[in-house]
Each structure stands twice: as structure tokens, then as C-alpha cells.
Design an enzyme around this catalytic site. Structure first.
Site, short mmCIF file in Angstrom:
data_model
loop_
_atom_site.label_atom_id
_atom_site.label_comp_id
_atom_site.label_asym_id
_atom_site.label_seq_id
_atom_site.Cartn_x
_atom_site.Cartn_y
_atom_site.Cartn_z
N HIS A 7 145.04 108.01 21.95
CA HIS A 7 146.05 107.46 21.27
C HIS A 7 147.16 107.28 21.50
O HIS A 7 148.01 106.62 20.22
CB HIS A 7 146.31 109.28 20.45
CG HIS A 7 145.88 109.90 19.95
ND1 HIS A 7 144.62 110.08 20.65
CD2 HIS A 7 145.15 110.24 19.09
CE1 HIS A 7 143.40 111.36 20.04
NE2 HIS A 7 143.96 111.19 18.83
N ASN B 159 134.85 106.46 16.59
CA ASN B 159 135.40 106.92 18.00
C ASN B 159 135.09 108.23 18.99
O ASN B 159 134.25 107.84 19.91
CB ASN B 159 136.79 106.98 17.74
CG ASN B 159 137.22 106.60 17.27
OD1 ASN B 159 137.69 105.64 17.50
ND2 ASN B 159 138.99 106.47 17.14
N ASP B 160 134.93 108.92 18.07
CA ASP B 160 134.05 109.49 18.84
C ASP B 160 132.09 110.01 19.25
O ASP B 160 132.10 110.44 20.34
CB ASP B 160 134.79 111.78 18.79
CG ASP B 160 135.63 112.02 19.10
OD1 ASP B 160 135.52 112.16 20.43
OD2 ASP B 160 136.42 112.64 18.92
N GLU C 155 130.67 112.97 14.08
CA GLU C 155 131.06 112.30 14.76
C GLU C 155 130.38 112.70 16.34
O GLU C 155 130.67 112.32 17.51
CB GLU C 155 132.71 112.13 15.05
CG GLU C 155 133.41 113.32 15.45
CD GLU C 155 134.71 114.24 15.42
OE1 GLU C 155 135.02 112.60 15.94
OE2 GLU C 155 135.59 114.70 14.85
N CYS D 180 135.84 107.18 9.01
CA CYS D 180 137.24 106.77 10.04
C CYS D 180 137.83 106.30 11.05
O CYS D 180 138.56 106.60 11.35
CB CYS D 180 137.94 108.00 8.84
SG CYS D 180 137.07 109.67 10.25
N ARG E 271 135.92 108.04 25.57
CA ARG E 271 137.15 107.31 24.99
C ARG E 271 138.51 107.29 25.99
O ARG E 271 138.21 105.82 25.61
CB ARG E 271 137.21 107.41 23.89
CG ARG E 271 138.01 108.91 23.67
CD ARG E 271 137.79 109.31 22.26
NE ARG E 271 138.85 108.61 21.56
CZ ARG E 271 139.24 109.09 20.40
NH1 ARG E 271 138.42 110.28 19.38
NH2 ARG E 271 139.64 108.28 19.38
N ARG F 274 145.74 112.43 10.72
CA ARG F 274 145.40 113.69 11.59
C ARG F 274 146.42 114.53 11.52
O ARG F 274 147.51 114.62 12.11
CB ARG F 274 145.31 112.86 13.40
CG ARG F 274 144.00 112.04 13.04
CD ARG F 274 144.25 110.79 14.12
NE ARG F 274 142.98 109.96 14.96
CZ ARG F 274 143.24 109.10 14.30
NH1 ARG F 274 143.64 108.30 13.52
NH2 ARG F 274 141.61 108.22 14.41
N ARG G 268 142.19 115.67 7.59
CA ARG G 268 141.34 116.85 7.84
C ARG G 268 142.29 118.19 9.23
O ARG G 268 143.47 118.23 10.22
CB ARG G 268 141.34 115.73 9.75
CG ARG G 268 140.24 116.41 10.89
CD ARG G 268 140.19 115.40 11.50
NE ARG G 268 140.75 114.56 12.85
CZ ARG G 268 141.16 114.30 13.69
NH1 ARG G 268 139.77 113.19 13.38
NH2 ARG G 268 142.04 113.90 13.86
C1 PEP Z 1 136.96 109.46 15.73
O1 PEP Z 1 136.63 110.71 16.53
O2 PEP Z 1 136.30 108.17 15.44
C2 PEP Z 1 138.69 109.99 14.82
C3 PEP Z 1 138.67 109.26 13.77
O3 PEP Z 1 139.14 110.74 15.07
P1 PEP Z 1 140.08 110.77 16.15
O4 PEP Z 1 140.07 109.32 17.07
O5 PEP Z 1 141.17 112.05 15.68
O6 PEP Z 1 139.04 111.97 17.16
MG MG Z 2 137.10 112.30 16.56
#
Ligand code: PEP
Ligand code: MG
Length: 652
Positions: free
Chosen positions: A301, A565-566, A542, A613, A576, A408, A444
Site C-alpha cells: 500500500h 493486484n490480487d 480477484e 481497478c 504481492r 478503498r 468497495r
Molecule cells: C486488487 O487486488 O487489484 C485491488 C484493486 O484491490 P487492493 O489492491 O486494494 O487489494
Molecule cells: Mg484486492
């Protein structure tokens, strides 16, 4: 006079840090000695630390005992407080720092340090190194005759630290939610600095021969160890506060100056081990040219926040703190993950040219900020912004965002010490909806867990948090968190075009359960005659399970938003946040693209829209691929929007 009374604690979360501090504060107002007992264990009610270590939970019985002239009033006042009376505090957790993987040794090859490219762009400027050096305390022993004078030195140093925290609180204007939450954090630290358990421990250690600085660190470590061993994550997190406060008192005793983010006086490149969302919130605005951390990864993050602020960043550089401390100037290439320490004149010149080039690029892209993002074939692609709260909306709109594609909300929960209540959440969501109207806003529901823990919720330590109790799984078990959020969202829905999105869905039953709770929230509001709107309802895709079963899930939702991302970390089985696995965290890997393709196919078959996203949405190399697969919404960090809009206009 002696007086005692049994009482059941009715404070939410029990005698947590804030309520413990408030009990201690009230107890100190009485001349009487006051104790609180739980079973065999007894705490001095004037010590926040002793009260926290008693670990009293809501619903547990305690005995309040006082001895002194005002014993009766003391017992009555404290009983009222802990049983949820008028003065009862409301306690909620603070953000936990994002865990950083340990740095690995990887020798630089071209005179530069290499790390993970976390936020694109180049920066050059003075270094602000926030890697505090822990000075060892002096060894000398204190003879018994000098012990009280030595203890007076401790008392004076603790008072200086408390005064410094007072000054920091006075600097806050107190009007914003951020200021209020920061004040709570500072207040909690001040409570610890003045705690009687700490002072008693230090006095005993000094009388045992230790000097004040050594005694302070020794007792601080001992108390932090006891807090760290508690079976509650929120209290465990207080161990860090205790260590921080006692380190500052010891440093004051040793004459070591403090380094803090508030001291960044001129625009600088910040070097730190890692930064939490809270650290970012405290940064003086406009003073961060670039960011270099020894921890973190591209999708941790700290990287996401740097991207959303448009700050070039390299994370996870392999360098020891001593090598970084003496650095005066730094050049950062966030796109390539390169960092130059004290660059020579040629390198400085090269970076200046690139910075000028980047400014010219921004200028060139400015013409795309206000355009309607349509492909050559006329297909509208909603190029929206990822945000963490209303504070990010101005930057999103200034970059031409088509509303918000990912809010978020867990960042909102992590900002303060308290999870915002329903009314505060409703006001915040409505503010974002109003600001973005007529464009839509995807909010979300809380995605707590994984690398976004929220201490104090009774979440047990898990051996594998990314595969654990997070996102929708946690919310469906914790209606106390989920229901107020759903009610707040429904109430806010009248302010604009709301789309609610559930994170981490792996099974159809989770959608049914979440929708059932949403219907229950609607029924309650109707019953209470509170106006509410009717939002679209979608899910994040995800997890590999959601991508593989997208056809089934699509029948029950209005939209999909792919969280690359996930999705990437789960498809590739690569954590990650682990920078050693950065080479596997590729959304353009054929396996991840196949999962995206399956999702788009299912959305098309069901006639619902699909967006992206995750970070891939802003990646110039992936945007053409995503559009070809049928994606009609891309949500990204605001600074990436103009370039994405330009790319959209160039696709068929
Ligand atoms: C993702 O997982 O791609 C996402 C957008 O959510 P976060 O990065 O908050 O887990
Ligand atoms: Mg995610």
C-alpha cells in the site's frame, strides 16, 4: 475511608487503550488510591499500562476498590465510566503499519541502487533520511545516594516528551478527521509517557543501580514485551507505542535529537524503512519529491499511495541504514527502480533533463484531461480514479477522472483510531458522490485483512493472512462492521450514482449472503423512514475461483471489476508484498491474461459491464489488451488518467 464495588464492563472492546487511558485519567483526579481487580489480578487504576495488561473484555466483571477521603466518589465515578455511563469513551483501533519484507542483499551493478519500481517518474533533490539510529545507553552505574536525583532526570525527560507531544497536538487545527485521529494517536503516546507503571519500574531499576536512560529502555522493553504477548491484536500493537515513547525519553536523556516527518522543511526525497497510511497522512503536503524505502513491494500500500499522489517511488532497495544515513542528495527513477545516492554533476544534469521532459509530457497530455474517453470506434471507456477517501477527489477530478472506479473504504477505517460510525460514513460517501456527479462512484465495502490488518477487531493472527479471513469473508462474519457500512452506503446513494462493490468474492453464496444483508439494511431504513437510494451491486474478480466461475457469478451482479493486484498474486501463487517474487507479479503473464479473458467472456455473455481497478488498468502496455478483451472501465491512480485517456482514443 475504604469503598469497593463490583461492576460489569460495558465498554465496547473492553478496557482497551483509550478507555484504559480515560479510566486512568479519571482515577488520577481522586486523591484516593484506586485499584481495579479482575479475579486474582489487580491493577493500579491510575496506570493505563497496568489496566491494559489486565485485559478486561466487554461483559467481564471487575472490582473497583478505593482507599482515601474521596473513595466513595472515586468508586462511583469509575463505575459509571466503565459501565458505559455518560463519560464512557468509545474506543476503536488505529491503523497497523503495513508489514515489510526484510531487505535482501543484491549488490548494485552500475553505481545505482536497485529496488522495485513502485511509482513512475523521476525525482532529484535533498535527501531526508528517516532511519533513526538507536544510540546505545551509557553503561555507568548509579550509586544508591544518587538514585533519587537520577530518577528526577527521568521525570524531567518524560515531562519534556509529554510537552513535545502537547506542542504537536496544538499544531493540529482539529477540524479535519485526519487531525482528530492524529490527536488521538498523540494523546495515547502522551498517556504512556506519563504512566505510573513506567515511572515505578524505572525508579526501581535506578535504585537497582541502572542509569536513567538504560532503566527507561529496559522497563520500556519489558512492558512492550508484556503488551506484545497479549491475546489481542490491538493491545499487541500498543507494544510499538510503548517502545517508541520510551526510546524518545531515553534519547532525551542522552541528548539525541528527534527525527520525524514533520521536520521535512524543504521539498525532499524521503528515505525510510517503510511508511504506513498514517505516516502519509501526517506528511506536510508538497514536500515530498520522491520516495525510497527499504521495505515494501510494487503492490504494497505504500506503493499504491505514492502512485495516487504521483510521487516517483522505488521500494525494497537493498541497502543498509548506515549507508543511507550520510546521504545528502538523491536521484530516483521510479519507472526503472533505480536510485542514485549523491549523484555526480553529470548524473544530476541527466536527471534534470528527464524531469523537464516529464513536465513537457504532462503538458502535452493536458489536452486529454477534459476529453470524453472514446475509442476510434466510438466506444466510451470510463477512465476513473482509485481513491482512499474524499481527500483524493480533487486530484482525481483535476486529472479528468470519469468518477471513481475504486474507493478503498478500509483506508478510511485505518486513518483514525475509530472505525467511523454509520452517520460519519454516510456523510463521507455522499461527499464523494456529490463531488463526482454526474459520473458514477464505485465504493468497495471494507477489504480488511491480508496486508491491510485492522487491529482491535479480535482478528486472530493467521499463518497465511492473504489466504485468510479477509474482505467479504470477514464482513459476512462481522455484521457489526458490515451492516453500518451497508446502511451508510444506501443512505448516501441518494447523493449521486453509487455502485457498491464486494471484495474477495470466491463463491456464489457470498454474493447471496451480502445481498441478503443489503436487503435487510434497506428494510430497516424503510422501517425507520430514512431515505435511501438504489445502487448497482457488483463484485471484484480477484480470486482465481471468481474468474473460473465468472459465468455463474455474473448472473447475480450488475458488474465485475477485475482486481489484477490480487488476481495476479493468487494466480501466480506469489505474495504481492514479497519483493523477491516481484518478477512473478506480472498481470501480463499468460495465466493472468487467461483469467481476465474468462471474466470478460462471462460478463459479455451475461450482458453486464466489466472494469479493471488493479494496477494493470493504468499500465500503457496493458490498456490496449484490456480494451480488446471487452473491458469498458479502467480505474487507476489519478496521475495516470490523462495518459490512459490518450491511449483509449488511439484504440479501435
Ligand atoms: C486488487 O487486488 O487489484 C485491488 C484493486 O484491490 P487492493 O489492491 O486494494 O487489494
Ligand atoms: Mg484486492
Amino acid at each position: 475511608m475504604q469503598c469497593e464495588c463490583n461492576v460489569v464492563v460495558r465498554l465496547e472492546e473492553g478496557l482497551h487503550a483509550r478507555p484504559a487511558a480515560q479510566v486512568a485519567k479519571l482515577a488520577k483526579r481522586y486523591a484516593a488510591a484506586v485499584e481495579i481487580a479482575k479475579g486474582e489480578r489487580v491493577a493500579n487504576a491510575k496506570s493505563t499500562v497496568q489496566l491494559m495488561l489486565l485485559a478486561v473484555k466487554e461483559g467481564e466483571a471487575i472490582l473497583i476498590r478505593a482507599d482515601g477521603d474521596d473513595a466513595e466518589t472515586a468508586v462511583a465515578g469509575l463505575a459509571d465510566l466503565v459501565s458505559g455511563g455518560a463519560g464512557a469513551p468509545q474506543d476503536r483501533p488505529a491503523a497497523a503499519p503495513v508489514a515489510a519484507p526484510p531487505p535482501a542483499a543484491a549488490p548494485p551493478t552500475d553505481g545505482a541502487l536497485h529496488g522495485v519500481p513502485a511509482s513512475p517518474g523521476v525525482a532529484l533533490g535533498p535527501a531526508f533520511v528517516l532511519l533513526p539510529e538507536h544510540v546505545a545507553p551509557p553503561e555507568h552505574a548509579v550509586p544508591p545516594a544518587a538514585a533519587e536525583a537520577e530518577f528526577d532526570r527521568f521525570t524531567a525527560a518524560a515531562a519534556r516528551v509529554a510537552a513535545m507531544l502537547d506542542e504537536a497536538m496544538a499544531r493540529l487545527d482539529g477540524n479535519s478527521a485526519g487531525d482528530r485521529s492524529e490527536r488521538e494517536v498523540l494523546q495515547a503516546l502522551q498517556d504512556l509517557a506519563g504512566d505510573v507503571e513506567l515511572a515505578d519500574g524505572v525508579r526501581t531499576a535506578i535504585h537497582g543501580g541502572q542509569n536513567a536512560a538504560r532503566a527507561t529502555l529496559h522497563v520500556g522493553a519489558e512492558l512492550a514485551g508484556r503488551l506484545a504477548a497479549m491475546d489481542d491484536a490491538y493491545l499487541r500493537a500498543r507494544a510499538e507505542d510503548m517502545q517508541g515513547v520510551t526510546r524518545r525519553i531515553a534519547d532525551t536523556l542522552m541528548g539525541v535529537a528527534e527525527t520525524g516527518l514533520h521536520q521535512i522543511a524543504e521539498p525532499s526525497v524521503l528515505v525510510a524503512a517503510d511508511l504506513s497510511a498514517l505516516d502519509f497522512a501526517r506528511l506536510p503536503s508538497g514536500r515530498l519529491l520522491g520516495l525510497v524505502t527499504t521495505g515494501g513491494s510494487a503492490s504494497s500500500h505504500v506503493a499504491i499511495i505514492a502512485r495516487s499522489l504521483g510521487i516517483p517511488a522505488v521500494v525494497g532497495i537493498a541497502a543498509d541504514p548506515p549507508a543511507l544515513r550520510g546521504v545528502r542528495r538523491i536521484a530516483v527513477d521510479g519507472g526503472q527502480g533505480r536510485v542514485l545516492l549523491d549523484p555526480d554533476a553529470d548524473a544530476e544534469q541527466a536527471f534534470r533533463l528527464r524531469i523537464a521532459q516529464a513536465a513537457a509530457d504532462r503538458e502535452r497530455l493536458a489536452q486529454f484531461v477534459r476529453i470524453e474517453p472514446r475509442t476510434r470506434g466510438g466506444r466510451l471507456i470510463e477512465v476513473a480514479a482509485n481513491i482512499g477517501g474524499p481527500q483524493d477527489v480533487p486530484a482525481a477530478l483535476a486529472n479528468g477522472a470519469w468518477g471513481v472506479g475504486l474507493f478503498r473504504t478500509e483506508f478510511l477505517f485505518m486513518r483514525g483510531r475509530a472505525v467511523p460510525d454509520e452517520a460519519a460514513q454516510a456523510a463521507c460517501y455522499a461527499e464523494v458522490l456529490r463531488a463526482c456527479a454526474p459520473h458514477p462512484v464505485v465504493i468497495r465495502t471494507a477489504d480488511i485483512g491480508g496486508d491491510k490488518p485492522l487491529p482491535g477487531l479480535g482478528i486472530e493472527t493467521e499463518s497465511n493472512p492473504f489466504l485468510g479471513w479477509r474482505g467479504i469473508r470477514l464482513c459476512l462474519d462481522r455484521h457489526d462492521i458490515f451492516k453500518p457500512q451497508l446502511r451508510a452506503l444506501l443512505r448516501a446513494a441518494t447523493a449521486g450514482r453509487l455502485r457498491i462493490m464486494f471484495p474477495m468474492v470466491a463463491d456464489e453464496s457470498e454474493i447471496h449472503a451480502a445481498r441478503a444483508l443489503l436487503r435487510a439494511a434497506e428494510a430497516e431504513l424503510r422501517e425507520e423512514r430514512i431515505t435511501f437510494g438504489t445502487p448497482e451491486v457488483g463484485i471484484m474478480v480477484e480470486t482465481p475461483a471468481a474468474a473460473l466461475c465468472a459465468g455463474t457469478l455474473a448472473r447475480h451482479v450488475d458488474f465485475f471489476s477485475i482486481g489484477t493486484n490480487d488476481l495476479t498474486q493468487y494466480v501466480m501463487a506469489a505474495d504481492r508484498t514479497n519483493r523477491r517474487l516481484a518478477h512473478l507479479q506480472r498481470a501480463d503473464h499468460p495465466a493472468v491474461l487467461r483469467a481476465i479473458e474468462l471474466t470478460c467472456q462471462a460478463a459479455r455473455d451475461a450482458g453486464i459491464w466489466v472494469g479493471v481497478c488493479g494496477e494493470a488498468a493504468g499500465d500503457p502496455a496493458l490498456i490496449p489488451v484490456l480494451l480488446r478483451l471487452g473491458v469498458t472501465e479502467l480505474s487507476m491512480s489519478p496521475p495516470l488518467i490523462p495518459q490512459a485517456k490518450k491511449l483509449v482514443t488511439e484504440q479501435d
